[in-house]
Design a protein around this motif. Structure first.
Motif, PDB file in Angstrom:
ATOM      1  N   GLY A   1       0.799  -1.228   0.000  1.00  0.00           N
ATOM      2  CA  GLY A   1       0.000   0.000   0.000  1.00  0.00           C
ATOM      3  C   GLY A   1       0.825   1.268   0.000  1.00  0.00           C
ATOM      4  O   GLY A   1       1.911   1.309   0.574  1.00  0.00           O
ATOM      5  N   GLU A   2       0.314   2.289  -0.663  1.00  0.00           N
ATOM      6  CA  GLU A   2       0.956   3.614  -0.639  1.00  0.00           C
ATOM      7  C   GLU A   2       0.997   4.063   0.816  1.00  0.00           C
ATOM      8  O   GLU A   2       0.095   3.750   1.598  1.00  0.00           O
ATOM      9  N   ASP A   3       2.049   4.793   1.180  1.00  0.00           N
ATOM     10  CA  ASP A   3       2.249   5.103   2.594  1.00  0.00           C
ATOM     11  C   ASP A   3       2.916   6.468   2.726  1.00  0.00           C
ATOM     12  O   ASP A   3       4.129   6.579   2.889  1.00  0.00           O
ATOM     13  N   ALA A   4       2.094   7.519   2.683  1.00  0.00           N
ATOM     14  CA  ALA A   4       2.629   8.892   2.715  1.00  0.00           C
ATOM     15  C   ALA A   4       3.374   9.159   4.017  1.00  0.00           C
ATOM     16  O   ALA A   4       4.390   9.878   4.023  1.00  0.00           O
ATOM     17  N   VAL A   5       2.897   8.581   5.113  1.00  0.00           N
ATOM     18  CA  VAL A   5       3.548   8.819   6.410  1.00  0.00           C
ATOM     19  C   VAL A   5       4.964   8.237   6.408  1.00  0.00           C
ATOM     20  O   VAL A   5       5.937   8.926   6.726  1.00  0.00           O
TER      21      VAL A   5
END
Ligand code: SAH
Ligand code: DHB
Ligand code: MG
Length: 215
Positions: free
Chosen positions: A21-25
């Motif tokens: 999953g994309e994970d900006a944090v």
């Protein structure tokens, strides 16, 4: 870099864009760590998520990590919902990690303890439900003894970097790889745990995790 490494990295990139999953944090965490000049030796995203899932599977409410760096793996572990105590010897790493933990909104779940782990470990109460060992490699066997001491039957102990690109097969390998070979041989006769080692490939090249359950 061989084409094999490139394929492993390409597959990890696919996994990061899909199942992990994309994970900006965590992207921001890695950016801040890099800006601060920390070495880029944290676990991969897929490995970090595995740690989170293992913590969940174990129902871990208390987790110990040895070797914080910028807090990347600690943040993954805390995302399981468990409380993480993480030990770091380098003051700069600890400062960056605390800021990253705050950035991730996990300050209430992560306690970064500054100091050489062998000094901090005797001050910890335990028991911990899960331990992740990922600090200075020559001390791994001693950290493992502490992990056993600070856990009860059923606890999970995970150790990073136990394969070292296969260098554990080489008698003349560096001290890190030789320490991991000794650690694996010790695990074979350690009646306190039931253990295995899983080799891994990906953005971190070829390495492996030891997984041990306290019995
Ligand atoms: N677990 C991190 C990576 C840790 S890298 C992650 O995946 O995100 C190893 C860390 O162990 C480094 O930050 C290093 O400073 C720390 N370390 C080295 N020797 C140590 C010691 N004696 N006690 C505690 N931490 C130590
Ligand atoms: C290295 C990688 C790691 O995952 C680690 O914990 C320490 C060192 C390395 O590649 O040197
Ligand atoms: Mg590691």
């Amino acid at each position: 870099m061989t084409s094999k490494d490139e394929s492993w990295q390409a597959v990890d990139a696919l996994l990061e864009g899909t199942v992990v999953g994309e994970d900006a944090v965590q992207d921001a965490v890695l950016h801040a760590s890099k800006e601060a000049g920390l070495p880029e030796i944290q676990v991969s995203a897929a490995q970090g998520k595995l740690l989170m899932l293992l913590a969940r599977l174990r129902g871990a409410s208390t987790i110990l990590e040895i070797g914080t760096l910028g807090g990347y793996s600690a943040i993954w572990l805390a995302r399981s919902g468990g409380r993480v105590t993480t030990l770091e010897a380098d003051p700069k790493h600890a400062t960056v990690a605390r800021a990253n933990v705050e950035r991730a909104g996990l300050t209430s779940l992560v306690d970064v303890k500054l100091g050489p782990a062998l000094d901090t470990l005797p001050t910890l109460a335990g028991p911990f439900d899960m331990v992740f060992i990922d600090a200075d490699k020559p001390t791994t066997s001693r950290y493992f003894d502490w992990a056993v001491k600070l856990t009860k039957p059923g606890a999970l102990i995970v150790v990073d970097n136990v394969v070292r690109h296969g260098a554990i097969l080489d008698e003349k390998a560096d001290a890190n790889a030789r320490a991991m070979r000794t650690f694996i041989e010790g695990l074979a006769t350690d009646r306190r745990v039931s253990a295995t080692v899983i080799q891994t490939v990906g953005t971190k090249g070829w390495d492996g995790f030891a997984l041990a359950v306290r019995i």
